[in-house]
Design a protein around this motif. Structure first.
Motif, PDB file in Angstrom:
ATOM      1  N   LEU A   1      33.717  52.491  42.927  1.00 21.86           N
ATOM      2  CA  LEU A   1      35.131  52.320  42.613  1.00 21.86           C
ATOM      3  C   LEU A   1      35.526  53.123  41.380  1.00 21.86           C
ATOM      4  O   LEU A   1      36.611  53.714  41.335  1.00 21.86           O
TER       5      LEU A   1
ATOM      6  N   THR B   1      38.094  47.696  48.390  1.00 20.46           N
ATOM      7  CA  THR B   1      38.611  46.424  47.860  1.00 20.46           C
ATOM      8  C   THR B   1      39.148  45.512  48.947  1.00 20.46           C
ATOM      9  O   THR B   1      39.584  44.390  48.656  1.00 20.46           O
TER      10      THR B   1
ATOM     11  N   ILE C   1      43.315  42.147  46.709  1.00 18.30           N
ATOM     12  CA  ILE C   1      43.454  43.310  45.841  1.00 18.30           C
ATOM     13  C   ILE C   1      44.166  44.427  46.595  1.00 18.30           C
ATOM     14  O   ILE C   1      43.839  44.740  47.731  1.00 18.30           O
TER      15      ILE C   1
ATOM     16  N   ILE D   1      35.255  41.158  46.459  1.00 16.51           N
ATOM     17  CA  ILE D   1      35.330  42.065  45.310  1.00 16.51           C
ATOM     18  C   ILE D   1      35.957  41.374  44.106  1.00 16.51           C
ATOM     19  O   ILE D   1      35.463  41.475  42.977  1.00 16.51           O
ATOM     20  N   LYS D   2      37.053  40.647  44.324  1.00 11.17           N
ATOM     21  CA  LYS D   2      37.722  39.969  43.217  1.00 11.17           C
ATOM     22  C   LYS D   2      36.802  38.929  42.578  1.00 11.17           C
ATOM     23  O   LYS D   2      36.704  38.834  41.354  1.00 11.17           O
TER      24      LYS D   2
ATOM     25  N   VAL E   1      41.971  45.778  38.259  1.00 15.42           N
ATOM     26  CA  VAL E   1      40.644  46.048  38.816  1.00 15.42           C
ATOM     27  C   VAL E   1      40.000  47.218  38.083  1.00 15.42           C
ATOM     28  O   VAL E   1      38.826  47.166  37.693  1.00 15.42           O
TER      29      VAL E   1
END
Length: 255
Positions: free
Chosen positions: A21, A54, A109, A59-60, A165
């Motif tokens: 990312l 995402t 996200i 992921i969060k 993020v």
């Protein structure tokens, strides 16, 4: 240093995803300020790749867990000798801000860009080689004829809810990279291996190399051990392991 090339290798899936990312955010940031239509295309391609990664529901939570783990780890070292309380409080404040930003990020996200019909159309056609050309997506071609300011505003709108993020990943990786000091080691006949301590799992291996050596490291490993082979290649020919002793700087990031 500008005369040193750094190669990195993650030792767990979480850091592997964060590094990918980070790479895509760097691509997006580079091309979003390019005022040409090709710059806009490249920026959107980077943004679509970010949205693809995402889209994973975890992921969060992975970011939140890592921010919380870092904050707890730093909180435990407050009273240790040599710790600057002012710097520590500054880092903890940044972690706290990043944690709050993640909590305030409702829903998936990148939901704003992901649910945009225009972006959906580009994403669908972009998976086909050449599928985003003018006759396939005339609406996209029309947008690219707009002024650079108009295109920049659209990019900013689509990426706004991705900012928390990006900031969280930048902070997490910065703390990991600065958690340990580099040490000078030598790969004898182009090979180096080392056993890692399991008490404090290493997250990231960093190899700093003088580019004049004209070789590159191939790193493999897991939480208990890693190895490095230094390879040479003439242009794009198949790389082979060098027989020379290679001096380099090694950092095992354990934070």
């Amino acid at each position: 240093m500008s005369d040193i090339t750094v190669f990195e290798h993650p030792l767990n899936e979480r850091i592997r995803t964060f590094l990918r990312l980070e790479h895509l955010f760097e691509k997006y940031d580079h091309f979003r300020i390019d005022e040409t239509t090709w710059g806009t295309r490249a920026a959107l391609e980077g943004l679509l790749d970010i949205l693809a990664i995402t889209s994973r529901s975890d992921i969060k939570s992975e970011l939140a867990k890592e921010l919380d783990r870092n904050a707890n780890a730093l909180g435990r070292v407050r009273d240790q000798p040599g710790v600057d309380p002012t710097m520590l409080d500054d880092v903890l404040a940044k972690l706290g801000k990043a944690q709050r930003s993640m909590i305030e990020l409702h829903g998936q996200i990148g939901a704003g860009a992901r649910e945009d019909d225009f972006m959906k159309a580009i994403a669908q056609r972009n998976s086909i080689p050449g599928g985003a050309c003018s006759f396939d997506l005339p609406h996209y071609h029309h947008l690219l004829t707009k002024s650079s300011e108009a295109r920049a505003q659209l990019l900013a709108r689509w990426s706004t809810d991705l900012d928390p993020v990006k900031h969280a990943i930048d902070l997490i990786l910065s703390l990991a990279r600065s958690s340990s000091n580099a040490r000078s080691v030598t790969a004898h006949q182009g090979f180096f291996q080392e056993t890692l301590e399991t008490g404090a799992p290493t997250q990231l291996i960093r190899v700093a190399l003088n580019p004049e050596l004209d070789c590159f490291p191939e790193i493999s490993g897991h939480r208990n051990r890693f190895s490095i082979r230094f390879l040479t290649a003439k242009d794009t020919s198949r790389p082979t392991q060098t027989a020379a002793d290679i001096a380099f700087k090694l950092t095992c990031c354990v934070f």
